[in-house]
Design a protein around this motif. Structure first.
Motif, PDB file in Angstrom:
ATOM      1  N   HIS A 130      -5.721  -5.650   0.725  1.00  0.00           N
ATOM      2  CA  HIS A 130      -4.369  -5.891   0.191  1.00  0.00           C
ATOM      3  C   HIS A 130      -4.409  -6.040  -1.320  1.00  0.00           C
ATOM      4  N   SER A 131      -3.288  -5.733  -1.929  1.00  0.00           N
ATOM      5  CA  SER A 131      -3.124  -6.065  -3.348  1.00  0.00           C
ATOM      6  C   SER A 131      -2.616  -7.510  -3.387  1.00  0.00           C
TER       7      SER A 131
ATOM      8  N   ARG B 159      -7.737  -9.857   0.078  1.00  0.00           N
ATOM      9  CA  ARG B 159      -8.274  -8.851  -0.857  1.00  0.00           C
ATOM     10  C   ARG B 159      -9.397  -8.071  -0.187  1.00  0.00           C
TER      11      ARG B 159
ATOM     12  N   SER C 124       1.346  -5.472  -0.126  1.00  0.00           N
ATOM     13  CA  SER C 124       1.094  -6.373  -1.260  1.00  0.00           C
ATOM     14  C   SER C 124       1.499  -7.806  -0.899  1.00  0.00           C
TER      15      SER C 124
END
Ligand code: FAD
Length: 391
Positions: free
Chosen positions: A30-31, A26, A8
């Motif tokens: 990934h967050s 993104r 994250s």
């Protein structure tokens, strides 16, 4: 979950550095959370403007020419994907203050363009006058025209990147101003905002442009913010200041800092000066020194006489984030695990927008990237060499 290895990312700052890496990360799964005081694009961000120059002309510095060659491919793709083009390839007129000789910015850029297979056209004073009639080349005996150059609608580009990021799931908080980092031991695990919220993640990217050195004291000796003036003038016949008769230009830029843009359809002509500027914090009130208008008009009287009496519509002090050596700053903080800085645009970062996301994301993921070595963390005065980490 802060600090857990879940990939994250919290990104601080939604200018072109932050917005482009948010989108890229993104896309890589990934967050991603993007924070900015907002509304975004922020009106005071360096990236938020009607236009920025896109050029690959960097004197003898082949690195930036190569980086921009790659960025132009990205701009072409964005134009295609976005339907409404935000990059306008007008070409650029680079006027020299003296006959072009080795060591001069225009000469060296021109030679490097030829060497890399581009097609710049060298122009005498008479040719400048004939082809670009608004110019009086009294102070610029030579120039060249580079067709692979132009300008981008920079504020719109950032808005587009943020919108695309949101569509893919980037969480954008446009009322979130970072106040401090949240640290656990030597690891940075999050960000605390002015209204007391906490955002935790495995990686924190500070991409707050000219605000970055105020947010991270460890940067203060490495980069600083400087105010640079921009003026908008009004012309009655926009077509006389539009391509092909008038294109993006610079006039002896390495010595004088003058550059500008063709007129928009409403007659707005933007002219600016790229120089040492005045050091001030990004949060201080921004005033354009009243002496500047006279300096601009004096330049027009000699070189662009039709602008000498043009009414001024507005002016603005825009903040550069200058690093000590003029190269961007994209790397992990060597003393704080989990913290990455992506800032230091040094007055020339916007044009590389399509490359910024991939470079910053590669550094974050510790993947090789052929451009990243130039932007690594470095001590002031340090000699830069190729770094094995990035090759
Ligand atoms: C006058 C001027 C002319 C320029 N001309 C050109 C050009 O022609 N061509 C070119 O390539 N480049 C040009 N540049 C450089 C280019 O604009 C910058 O390199 C680039 O826009 C920097 O982007 P950034 O994302 O680092 O910073 P910014 O665009 O300034 O974005 C930083 C963001 O961080 C946010 N932020 C600040 N504090 C906080 C906080 N505490 N918490 C959360 N968010 C925060 C801000 O609101 C802002 O949105 C110019 C710059 C200026 C100032």
């Amino acid at each position: 979950m802060g600090g857990q290895p879940d990939g994250s990312v919290v990104i601080v700052g939604a200018g072109v550095f932050g917005a482009s890496v948010a989108l890229e990360l993104r896309k890589r799964g990934h967050s991603v959370t993007l924070l900015d005081p907002g509304p975004v694009p922020h009106v005071l961000a360096a990236s938020t403007d009607i236009s920025k120059v896109l050029r690959m002309d960097y004197g003898a510095d082949e690195f930036y020419m190569e980086l921009m060659e790659a960025a132009f491919e990205g701009w072409d793709k964005w134009n295609e994907a976005w339907g409404q083009p935000l990059f306008h390839q007008t070409g650029m007129l680079l006027l020299a203050g003296e006959p072009m000789v080795p060591g001069g910015f225009e000469h060296d850029s021109y030679q490097l363009l030829l060497a890399r297979g581009h097609h710049p056209e060298r122009l005498s004073a008479d040719q400048i006058r004939a082809r670009f009639p608004a110019w009086d080349p009294v102070d610029h005996p030579e120039a060249y025209f580079n067709p692979r150059a132009g300008w981008a609608e920079s504020g719109e580009v950032v808005a587009r990147l943020i919108a695309e990021g949101k569509k893919l799931g980037v969480r954008v908080f446009a009322g979130a101003e970072m106040r401090s980092l949240i640290e656990r031991g030597s690891r940075v695990i999050g960000v605390r905002t002015g209204d007391g919220r906490e955002f935790e993640a495995e990686f924190i990217v500070v991409a707050a442009g000219a605000w970055s050195p105020s947010l991270l004291p460890q940067l203060r000796d490495l980069m600083w913010s400087t105010g640079q003036p921009i003026f908008h003038f009004q012309v009655e016949e926009p077509e006389s200041f539009q391509p092909p008769k008038f294109v993006v230009w610079s006039a002896d830029i390495a010595s004088t800092g003058w550059y500008g843009f063709p007129a928009l359809d409403d007659g707005t002509v933007k002219v600016a000066n790229h120089g040492p500027g005045r050091r001030q914090a990004a949060s201080e009130p921004r005033h354009v020194d009243s002496a500047y208008e006279g300096i601009f008009r004096e330049f027009f009287r000699r070189s662009l006489p039709a602008l000498a009496e043009a009414p001024m519509i507005s002016n603005r002090l825009c903040m550069y984030c200058d690093t000590w050596d003029g190269d961007f700053w994209i790397d992990y903080d060597p003393e704080r695990e989990g913290l990455l800085v992506a800032a230091g645009g040094s007055g020339h970062g916007f044009k590389f927008a399509p490359m910024l996301g991939p470079i910053i994301a590669d550094v974050l993921e510790r993947k090789p990237n052929r451009f990243a070595h130039r932007f690594r963390w470095r001590r002031r005065g340090e000699l830069k060499t190729e770094d094995a980490r990035y090759s």
